[in-house]
Write a protein that holds these residues in place. Structure first.
Motif, short mmCIF file in Angstrom:
data_model
loop_
_atom_site.label_atom_id
_atom_site.label_comp_id
_atom_site.label_asym_id
_atom_site.label_seq_id
_atom_site.Cartn_x
_atom_site.Cartn_y
_atom_site.Cartn_z
N ASN A 35 -72.77 -35.94 1.46
CA ASN A 35 -72.96 -36.54 2.79
C ASN A 35 -71.72 -36.30 3.67
O ASN A 35 -70.69 -35.84 3.18
CB ASN A 35 -73.33 -38.01 2.63
CG ASN A 35 -74.82 -38.18 2.33
OD1 ASN A 35 -75.59 -37.24 2.53
ND2 ASN A 35 -75.21 -39.33 1.84
N PRO A 36 -71.85 -36.60 4.97
CA PRO A 36 -70.79 -36.16 5.90
C PRO A 36 -69.38 -36.58 5.48
O PRO A 36 -69.16 -37.69 5.00
CB PRO A 36 -71.18 -36.84 7.21
CG PRO A 36 -72.67 -36.96 7.12
CD PRO A 36 -72.96 -37.25 5.68
N THR A 38 -73.82 -45.38 -10.84
CA THR A 38 -73.39 -45.53 -9.44
C THR A 38 -71.96 -46.03 -9.46
O THR A 38 -71.65 -46.99 -10.18
CB THR A 38 -74.28 -46.55 -8.70
OG1 THR A 38 -75.61 -46.03 -8.63
CG2 THR A 38 -73.78 -46.81 -7.28
N GLY A 42 -70.62 -43.91 -4.03
CA GLY A 42 -70.82 -44.69 -2.80
C GLY A 42 -69.92 -44.22 -1.66
O GLY A 42 -68.91 -43.54 -1.87
N ALA A 43 -70.31 -44.62 -0.47
CA ALA A 43 -69.56 -44.25 0.73
C ALA A 43 -68.10 -44.68 0.60
O ALA A 43 -67.80 -45.77 0.11
CB ALA A 43 -70.19 -44.93 1.94
N LEU A 95 -74.43 -41.39 -8.47
CA LEU A 95 -74.30 -41.67 -7.04
C LEU A 95 -72.89 -42.18 -6.79
O LEU A 95 -72.44 -43.13 -7.44
CB LEU A 95 -75.34 -42.72 -6.63
CG LEU A 95 -75.49 -43.02 -5.14
CD1 LEU A 95 -76.86 -43.62 -4.86
CD2 LEU A 95 -74.41 -43.97 -4.63
N ASP A 118 -71.78 -39.94 -1.24
CA ASP A 118 -72.05 -40.53 0.07
C ASP A 118 -70.91 -40.29 1.06
O ASP A 118 -69.83 -39.81 0.70
CB ASP A 118 -72.36 -42.02 -0.10
CG ASP A 118 -73.83 -42.24 -0.46
OD1 ASP A 118 -74.68 -41.51 0.09
OD2 ASP A 118 -74.11 -43.12 -1.29
N VAL A 119 -71.19 -40.71 2.28
CA VAL A 119 -70.32 -40.37 3.41
C VAL A 119 -68.86 -40.77 3.15
O VAL A 119 -68.57 -41.86 2.68
CB VAL A 119 -70.89 -41.01 4.70
CG1 VAL A 119 -70.94 -42.53 4.64
CG2 VAL A 119 -70.15 -40.55 5.93
N LYS A 131 -68.54 -47.05 -6.85
CA LYS A 131 -68.12 -47.27 -5.46
C LYS A 131 -66.74 -47.91 -5.44
O LYS A 131 -66.25 -48.41 -6.47
CB LYS A 131 -69.14 -48.14 -4.72
CG LYS A 131 -69.44 -49.46 -5.37
CD LYS A 131 -70.69 -50.11 -4.76
CE LYS A 131 -71.05 -51.34 -5.57
NZ LYS A 131 -72.28 -51.98 -5.19
N GLY A 132 -66.12 -47.90 -4.27
CA GLY A 132 -64.82 -48.53 -4.08
C GLY A 132 -63.66 -47.61 -4.38
O GLY A 132 -63.80 -46.46 -4.77
C1 LIG Z 1 -73.04 -47.32 -2.89
C2 LIG Z 1 -74.30 -47.80 -2.21
C3 LIG Z 1 -75.43 -46.83 -2.49
C4 LIG Z 1 -74.57 -49.17 -2.81
O1 LIG Z 1 -75.82 -49.62 -2.43
P1 LIG Z 1 -76.35 -51.05 -2.97
O2 LIG Z 1 -76.16 -51.16 -4.44
O3 LIG Z 1 -77.72 -51.19 -2.41
O4 LIG Z 1 -75.32 -52.01 -2.32
P2 LIG Z 1 -75.57 -53.43 -1.61
O5 LIG Z 1 -75.70 -53.20 -0.13
O6 LIG Z 1 -76.65 -54.19 -2.33
O7 LIG Z 1 -74.19 -54.14 -1.88
C5 LIG Z 1 -73.79 -54.57 -3.17
C6 LIG Z 1 -72.32 -54.87 -3.14
O8 LIG Z 1 -71.58 -53.63 -3.08
C7 LIG Z 1 -70.75 -53.61 -1.90
N1 LIG Z 1 -70.79 -52.25 -1.40
C8 LIG Z 1 -71.86 -51.58 -0.91
N2 LIG Z 1 -71.51 -50.33 -0.60
C9 LIG Z 1 -70.22 -50.21 -0.91
C10 LIG Z 1 -69.32 -49.14 -0.80
N3 LIG Z 1 -69.70 -47.94 -0.34
N4 LIG Z 1 -68.06 -49.32 -1.21
C11 LIG Z 1 -67.66 -50.53 -1.69
N5 LIG Z 1 -68.49 -51.58 -1.81
C12 LIG Z 1 -69.75 -51.41 -1.42
C13 LIG Z 1 -71.37 -54.63 -0.96
O9 LIG Z 1 -70.42 -55.13 -0.07
C14 LIG Z 1 -71.87 -55.67 -1.93
O10 LIG Z 1 -70.76 -56.43 -2.35
P3 LIG Z 1 -70.90 -58.01 -2.65
O11 LIG Z 1 -71.90 -58.11 -3.78
O12 LIG Z 1 -69.51 -58.43 -3.04
O13 LIG Z 1 -71.40 -58.60 -1.38
C15 LIG Z 1 -74.26 -47.88 -0.68
O14 LIG Z 1 -73.69 -49.02 -0.17
C16 LIG Z 1 -73.57 -46.68 -0.04
O15 LIG Z 1 -72.37 -46.47 -0.13
N6 LIG Z 1 -74.37 -45.95 0.70
C17 LIG Z 1 -73.89 -44.80 1.42
C18 LIG Z 1 -74.89 -44.38 2.43
C19 LIG Z 1 -74.50 -43.07 3.07
O16 LIG Z 1 -73.57 -42.35 2.73
N7 LIG Z 1 -75.25 -42.71 4.04
C20 LIG Z 1 -75.00 -41.46 4.72
C21 LIG Z 1 -76.28 -40.80 5.03
S1 LIG Z 1 -75.95 -39.27 5.81
#
Ligand SMILES: CC(C)(COP(=O)(O)OP(=O)(O)OC[C@H]1O[C@@H](n2cnc3c(N)ncnc32)[C@H](O)[C@@H]1OP(=O)(O)O)[C@@H](O)C(=O)NCCC(=O)NCCS
Length: 214
Positions: free
Chosen positions: A157-158, A207, A193-194, A191, A175-176, A209-210
């Motif tokens: 992603n971007p 998955t 995460g962003a 996966l 992810d982004v 993230k962080g």
């Molecule tokens: C990693 C990811 C897939 C997680 O999705 P998810 O499991 O549905 O996450 P939720 O929204 O249910 O959040 C769950 C927890 O993770 C945290 N979280 C979500 N994304 C995060 C990330 N990228 N980095 C750190 N923490 C993240 C939330 O704050 C939440 O924390 P909490 O439980 O303390 O409140 C998603 O958040 C992500 O990063 N998506 C990227 C989308 C993207 O790149 N889009 C571009 C399209 S071109």
């Protein structure tokens, strides 16, 4: 003679892919592709009006495409690696051949191979000795560092970045803005995460993230 092309997916990346085609055509000495339009099994009202605003033809569903007597080249402009794989498998089995699209404002270094079906957007930087598999998506401003291999159906992603000497296995989604540090393996279907910073190998199907990514 330009070759006929269809894009599967009328969502965001599908329509960005149409812009990649347009950029290729205007930069080439003569147009390389004749974009027939977009195919989508579940066209949302928002996508329908955006398709129209972009002067693209909506060609119907995947079944409609497969029923045609002709076999234009195709790319799948859908970000999900698993959905992309399923569609590519259906179209390949029906006798379609994938196209490879590289935006003229991407930079591709030496000893780089790019598999069919891949879409490389503007600003992507692919340095040296890199293998990209089939149906890989490099969104805008992605960087792929030296001596790295990306498997089939990987989506970057971007603005995501892979450092040198990495292996990113099939169907990984980065992810982004995420970063993978050097000499790491991201396992099949994982996966990232962003905005994550990957500092250790990532298990297949997981998955993370962080910062550091867990
Ligand atoms: C990693 C990811 C897939 C997680 O999705 P998810 O499991 O549905 O996450 P939720 O929204 O249910 O959040 C769950 C927890 O993770 C945290 N979280 C979500 N994304 C995060 C990330 N990228 N980095 C750190 N923490 C993240 C939330 O704050 C939440 O924390 P909490 O439980 O303390 O409140 C998603 O958040 C992500 O990063 N998506 C990227 C989308 C993207 O790149 N889009 C571009 C399209 S071109």
């Amino acid at each position: 003679m330009p070759e006929d092309l269809v894009i599967v997916g009328a969502g965001g990346f599908g329509r960005e892919t149409a812009d990649v085609v347009e950029a290729i055509n205007v930069t080439a000495a003569s147009p390389l592709w004749r974009l027939l339009g977009v195919v989508d099994d579940s066209l949302s009202p928002a996508s329908a009006s955006r398709v129209q605003a972009q002067s693209l033809q909506y060609l119907g569903s995947l079944d409609d495409l497969i029923k045609l007597d002709v076999r234009p080249r195709y790319v799948v402009g859908i970000g999900s690696p698993t959905v992309r794989r399923r569609i590519a498998e259906r179209l390949d089995a029906a006798g379609f051949a994938a196209a490879t699209l590289i935006h003229p404002q991407a930079t591709i270094g030496s000893l780089v191979t790019i598999g069919s079906g891949s879409v490389v957007c503007a600003g992507a930087r692919v340095t040296t000795n890199i293998q990209l598999g089939r149906h890989v998506h490099l969104n805008p401003n992605v960087t792929i560092g030296h001596d790295t291999t990306l498997g089939d159906f990987v989506s970057m992603n971007p603005a995501s970045s892979i450092s040198g000497d990495c292996v990113i296995e099939d169907e990984v989604l980065v992810d982004v803005g995420a970063v993978v540090l050097n000499q790491l393996v991201v396992g099949r279907g994982a996966l990232v995460g962003a905005a994550a910073c990957v500092v250790r190998n990532v298990l297949a199907g997981s998955t993370v993230k962080g910062v550091p990514a867990k």
